[in-house]
Design a protein around this motif. Structure first.
Motif, PDB file in Angstrom:
ATOM      1  N   LEU A 448       0.844  -1.199   0.000  1.00  0.00           N
ATOM      2  CA  LEU A 448       0.000   0.000   0.000  1.00  0.00           C
ATOM      3  C   LEU A 448       0.874   1.241   0.000  1.00  0.00           C
ATOM      4  CD1 LEU A 448      -2.795   1.415   0.330  1.00  0.00           C
ATOM      5  CD2 LEU A 448      -2.393   1.310   2.803  1.00  0.00           C
ATOM      6  N   VAL A 449       0.546   2.191  -0.890  1.00  0.00           N
ATOM      7  CA  VAL A 449       1.207   3.499  -0.913  1.00  0.00           C
ATOM      8  C   VAL A 449       0.138   4.543  -0.600  1.00  0.00           C
ATOM      9  CG1 VAL A 449       2.525   5.165  -2.258  1.00  0.00           C
ATOM     10  CG2 VAL A 449       2.875   2.708  -2.625  1.00  0.00           C
ATOM     11  N   ASP A 450       0.305   5.236   0.517  1.00  0.00           N
ATOM     12  CA  ASP A 450      -0.644   6.248   0.979  1.00  0.00           C
ATOM     13  C   ASP A 450      -0.082   7.624   0.639  1.00  0.00           C
ATOM     14  OD1 ASP A 450      -2.522   7.771   2.278  1.00  0.00           O
ATOM     15  OD2 ASP A 450      -1.998   7.120   4.305  1.00  0.00           O
ATOM     16  N   THR A 451      -0.561   8.214  -0.472  1.00  0.00           N
ATOM     17  CA  THR A 451      -0.069   9.535  -0.871  1.00  0.00           C
ATOM     18  C   THR A 451      -0.924  10.625  -0.220  1.00  0.00           C
ATOM     19  OG1 THR A 451      -1.441   9.569  -2.876  1.00  0.00           O
ATOM     20  CG2 THR A 451       0.763   8.627  -3.070  1.00  0.00           C
ATOM     21  N   TYR A 452      -0.335  11.801  -0.071  1.00  0.00           N
ATOM     22  CA  TYR A 452      -0.958  12.878   0.715  1.00  0.00           C
ATOM     23  C   TYR A 452      -1.359  12.295   2.076  1.00  0.00           C
ATOM     24  CZ  TYR A 452      -1.630  15.071  -3.929  1.00  0.00           C
ATOM     25  OH  TYR A 452      -1.454  15.595  -5.191  1.00  0.00           O
ATOM     26  N   GLY A 471       3.938   5.618   3.362  1.00  0.00           N
ATOM     27  CA  GLY A 471       3.229   6.887   3.323  1.00  0.00           C
ATOM     28  C   GLY A 471       4.126   7.947   2.718  1.00  0.00           C
ATOM     29  N   VAL A 472       3.537   8.780   1.834  1.00  0.00           N
ATOM     30  CA  VAL A 472       4.315   9.796   1.130  1.00  0.00           C
ATOM     31  C   VAL A 472       3.653  11.153   1.319  1.00  0.00           C
ATOM     32  CG1 VAL A 472       5.340  10.480  -1.071  1.00  0.00           C
ATOM     33  CG2 VAL A 472       4.949   8.067  -0.588  1.00  0.00           C
ATOM     34  N   GLU A 473       4.433  12.134   1.690  1.00  0.00           N
ATOM     35  CA  GLU A 473       3.956  13.506   1.904  1.00  0.00           C
ATOM     36  C   GLU A 473       5.068  14.479   1.551  1.00  0.00           C
ATOM     37  OE1 GLU A 473       2.121  15.969   2.756  1.00  0.00           O
ATOM     38  OE2 GLU A 473       0.211  15.198   3.496  1.00  0.00           O
ATOM     39  N   ILE A 474       4.693  15.703   1.194  1.00  0.00           N
ATOM     40  CA  ILE A 474       5.718  16.733   0.994  1.00  0.00           C
ATOM     41  C   ILE A 474       5.904  17.549   2.271  1.00  0.00           C
ATOM     42  CG2 ILE A 474       5.343  16.878  -1.490  1.00  0.00           C
ATOM     43  CD1 ILE A 474       3.734  19.414  -1.039  1.00  0.00           C
ATOM     44  N   SER A 475       5.017  17.352   3.259  1.00  0.00           N
ATOM     45  CA  SER A 475       5.115  18.060   4.535  1.00  0.00           C
ATOM     46  C   SER A 475       5.942  17.248   5.528  1.00  0.00           C
ATOM     47  CB  SER A 475       3.718  18.321   5.115  1.00  0.00           C
ATOM     48  OG  SER A 475       3.790  18.689   6.476  1.00  0.00           O
ATOM     49  N   GLN A 492       5.933   0.045  13.304  1.00  0.00           N
ATOM     50  CA  GLN A 492       7.162   0.670  12.811  1.00  0.00           C
ATOM     51  C   GLN A 492       7.928  -0.238  11.850  1.00  0.00           C
ATOM     52  OE1 GLN A 492       6.440   0.044  15.966  1.00  0.00           O
ATOM     53  NE2 GLN A 492       8.001  -1.346  16.819  1.00  0.00           N
ATOM     54  N   ASP A 493       7.817  -1.542  11.998  1.00  0.00           N
ATOM     55  CA  ASP A 493       8.552  -2.454  11.123  1.00  0.00           C
ATOM     56  C   ASP A 493       7.824  -2.712   9.801  1.00  0.00           C
ATOM     57  OD1 ASP A 493      10.519  -2.735  13.079  1.00  0.00           O
ATOM     58  OD2 ASP A 493       9.501  -4.443  14.024  1.00  0.00           O
ATOM     59  N   LYS A 494       6.556  -2.416   9.769  1.00  0.00           N
ATOM     60  CA  LYS A 494       5.746  -2.699   8.578  1.00  0.00           C
ATOM     61  C   LYS A 494       5.578  -1.467   7.688  1.00  0.00           C
ATOM     62  CE  LYS A 494       1.466  -5.184   7.497  1.00  0.00           C
ATOM     63  NZ  LYS A 494       0.238  -5.767   8.058  1.00  0.00           N
ATOM     64  N   THR A 495       5.875  -0.300   8.234  1.00  0.00           N
ATOM     65  CA  THR A 495       5.583   0.939   7.525  1.00  0.00           C
ATOM     66  C   THR A 495       6.838   1.744   7.240  1.00  0.00           C
ATOM     67  OG1 THR A 495       5.206   2.102   9.622  1.00  0.00           O
ATOM     68  CG2 THR A 495       3.284   1.130   8.542  1.00  0.00           C
ATOM     69  N   THR A 496       6.763   2.506   6.150  1.00  0.00           N
ATOM     70  CA  THR A 496       7.826   3.430   5.755  1.00  0.00           C
ATOM     71  C   THR A 496       7.184   4.773   5.465  1.00  0.00           C
ATOM     72  OG1 THR A 496       9.143   1.655   4.764  1.00  0.00           O
ATOM     73  CG2 THR A 496       9.617   3.911   4.042  1.00  0.00           C
TER      74      THR A 496
END
Length: 606
Positions: A448-452, A471-475, A492-496
């Motif tokens: 899963l890629v969570d943008t914004y 998860g991707v954010e510019i903030s 914490q081990d499952k997410t970036t």
């Protein structure tokens, strides 16, 4: 949410001057409207690309000055031949642009397009007999998307009148205060005859005097309060439907039927954030205080929201759509401001945010939150946060979230479980047969890629269905909050969590093991939607599924249309494209006309 009202009828507000008497009253034959599931709305045919000159976005249209219909020739200014008047068209997809489409449908698409096509500027000319500040009697024909009423002016020239707080079928008296393109705006003076078709809801104070909001009709925050809740949901479903007809630029066969809007479990007392504001005292009152031993005359400290259709702040003591803890805190904050108002040199906005009490101890990566042992905190034990930087705690299902009070987080906690569960089910339909558009079946995403991503709402609540989450954010601040939330929930081990650049939003995912062919992307942008570079990067990443969650269905329709058209073009040679699998509204703000929308796009092989 901003609200816009005059003072409540408590005797503290300024009274309006007496109304002028009507010279005449003319009945009008209303244009046809189409009832959709019993809810009257303006209708829309697929938009013509050329209905606006140059299909411009907020560009300036030069329109010749209209000639007078009187026999006397207009006086021309010396030395200025063919003087032209400039008019600025609304920015596309803005509330003003959506209203223009409402008016266009109501008056008739062929009539409006023909009038604009003449390029004479007559669409800006109100009927001669319709004067500013004149009172008119009207029969309301339909709702606009924003929940205001739209009526046909009873004259020779088709012309719309926009009036707040009236419903289709009402006979009203209104006062014109502004002329615009193909329409005029009016204040509601009186409802002469009520139509009961769209009344009788829990907030209808004619039927239930103790319910609803005592400021309704003055405060512009809640447009649909008297409307029964099932009809509010129908209105919002129609809003999604119109948005895709108007702004997606897709053939109707590519747009699936709009599913019923998911209602909010709470229709009152649900809002977890409010921002009342106030004006600073004028200089003349400060001078008066020095000369009169502190006695204030002729000025009142008003703390609340904007008046509807009038300048200035309306004094509001409570908001029935806000949670109880916020209304209690607002009483305290009002007293504090009133007692110190003379120390303010300019106006200010208050922040009130509903929060769980701070956990003790605060969950961490070594001791994460456990929903099995954590008690459910009743609403009366919640606290109200007023410091923008202070941490707010909120629970969504089996997860806990923390974020700064001044940062973004959805403002209706009661619907977050239905929303996130729906998104999860949409990504993983029960069986391939449930997705007729996906033949052959699309592979199941594992990443899963969570943008914004903000503070990680979707990335965390959907995490149990995926092997990895990014998860991707510019903030940077949002990424810090999302990372902390993942640690508090033991993820914490499952997410970036990546602070990406706008020009390379998916940069860094490949080295973390993410690729489009095994990923789902959630897109949850601000009201302006996505820009073209982001959408191009999304198409290049080529995820199996895209779930687009939007607080502005009009820009969502634009972006989804772009993705579908571009995927057909780019994937033609290799035999792939995206299809819109489902569209559905969510009611995060009951009693208002606002609707959030979820679009599910699926990658398929031709």
């Amino acid at each position: 949410m901003t609200t816009q009202p005059p003072s409540p009828g408590s005797g503290t507000g300024t009274s309006s001057p007496p109304h002028k008497k009507l010279k005449s009253s003319v009945s009008a034959e209303l244009p046809d409207v189409i009832p959709t599931n019993g809810f009257t709305e303006v209708t829309e045919a697929p938009i013509k690309a050329a209905f606006l000159p140059n299909d411009s976005m907020g560009t300036t249209e030069t329109i010749p000055k209209a000639s007078s219909s009187q026999s006397q020739a207009p006086v021309k200014p010396k030395g200025k031949k063919n003087r032209k008047q400039k008019r600025t068209l609304p920015e596309k997809y803005s509330a003003q642009d959506v209203l223009f489409h409402d008016v266009r449908d109501f008056l008739g698409v062929e009539y409006v397009d023909g009038l604009i096509g003449k390029k004479e500027g007559s669409e800006w000319e109100a009927p001669e007999e319709l004067k500013l500040f004149e009172e008119v009697t009207l029969t309301v024909g339909a709702f606009t998307v924003s929940g205001e009423s739209i009526s046909l002016f009873p004259g020779d020239k088709p012309w719309a009148i926009i009036t707040p707080f009236a419903h289709p079928g009402d006979r009203i008296r209104a006062k014109i205060h502004k002329h615009d393109r193909l329409c005029s705006f009016a204040d509601l003076l009186e409802i002469l005859e009520y139509s009961e078709e769209y009344r009788g809801g829990e907030g209808d104070r004619r039927k239930y005097p103790e319910n609803g909001c005592r400021y309704f009709g003055e405060c512009g925050g809640c447009q649909l309060q008297p409307v029964p809740y099932p009809l509010q949901l129908q209105h919002k479903k129609r809003t999604v439907e119109l948005a895709y007809q108007r702004f997606s630029n897709l053939h109707k066969d590519l747009i699936p039927g709009i599913q019923d809007t998911i209602g909010s479990p709470k229709q009152w007392g649900y809002r977890t954030k409010i921002t009342p504001h106030f004006d600073a005292p004028p200089k003349w009152i400060q001078k008066q205080l020095k000369e009169s031993d502190g006695e204030k005359k002729g000025w009142e400290c008003r703390i609340g929201f904007e008046r509807k259709g009038r300048p200035g702040v309306m004094d509001i003591e409570e908001c029935p759509i806000a949670t109880p803890v916020l209304n209690k805190k607002m009483t305290e904050e009002r007293k504090r401001v009133q007692n110190t108002i003379m120390s303010f040199t300019r106006g200010a906005t208050l922040l009130l945010r509903d929060s769980l009490p701070s956990p003790d101890p605060i969950p961490s990566s070594s001791s994460p939150f456990s929903h099995d042992t954590a008690p459910i905190i009743p609403a009366e034990q919640h606290v109200a946060i007023t410091n923008h930087k202070q941490a707010v705690y909120e629970r969504v299902g089996k997860y806990i979230f923390s974020f700064a009070a001044g940062s973004f987080f959805q403002n209706n906690n009661s619907i977050l479980i239905p929303l996130t569960e729906y998104v999860k089910e949409a990504i993983f339909p029960p069986s391939p047969a449930a997705s007729p558009a996906s033949k052959p079946p699309t592979p199941t995403p594992t990443h899963l890629v969570d943008t914004y991503c903000g503070s990680g709402l979707f990335g965390i609540t959907l995490s149990d269905k995926f092997e990895k989450v990014a998860g991707v954010e510019i903030s940077h601040d949002s990424i810090v909050a999302a990372k902390k939330n993942a640690e508090m929930n033991g993820l914490q081990d499952k997410t970036t969590w990546l602070c990406g650049k706008a020009e390379d939003i998916f940069g860094g995912l490949a080295e973390k093991g993410f690729e489009g062919g095994k990923s789902c992307v959630v897109v949850d942008p601000p009201r302006k939607g996505c820009d073209e570079p982001f959408l191009d990067q999304l198409l290049h990443f080529k995820p199996l599924t895209v779930v687009y969650v939007s607080c502005n269905v009009h820009t969502q329709a634009r972006d989804v249309g772009y993705l579908i058209r571009e995927s057909e073009s780019r994937g033609r040679e290799k035999g792939w494209k995206y299809v819109v699998e489902s569209l559905r509204g969510f009611d995060l703000f009951p009693q208002t006309a606002h609707v959030e929308s979820v679009a599910v796009l699926r990658w398929i092989e031709n």
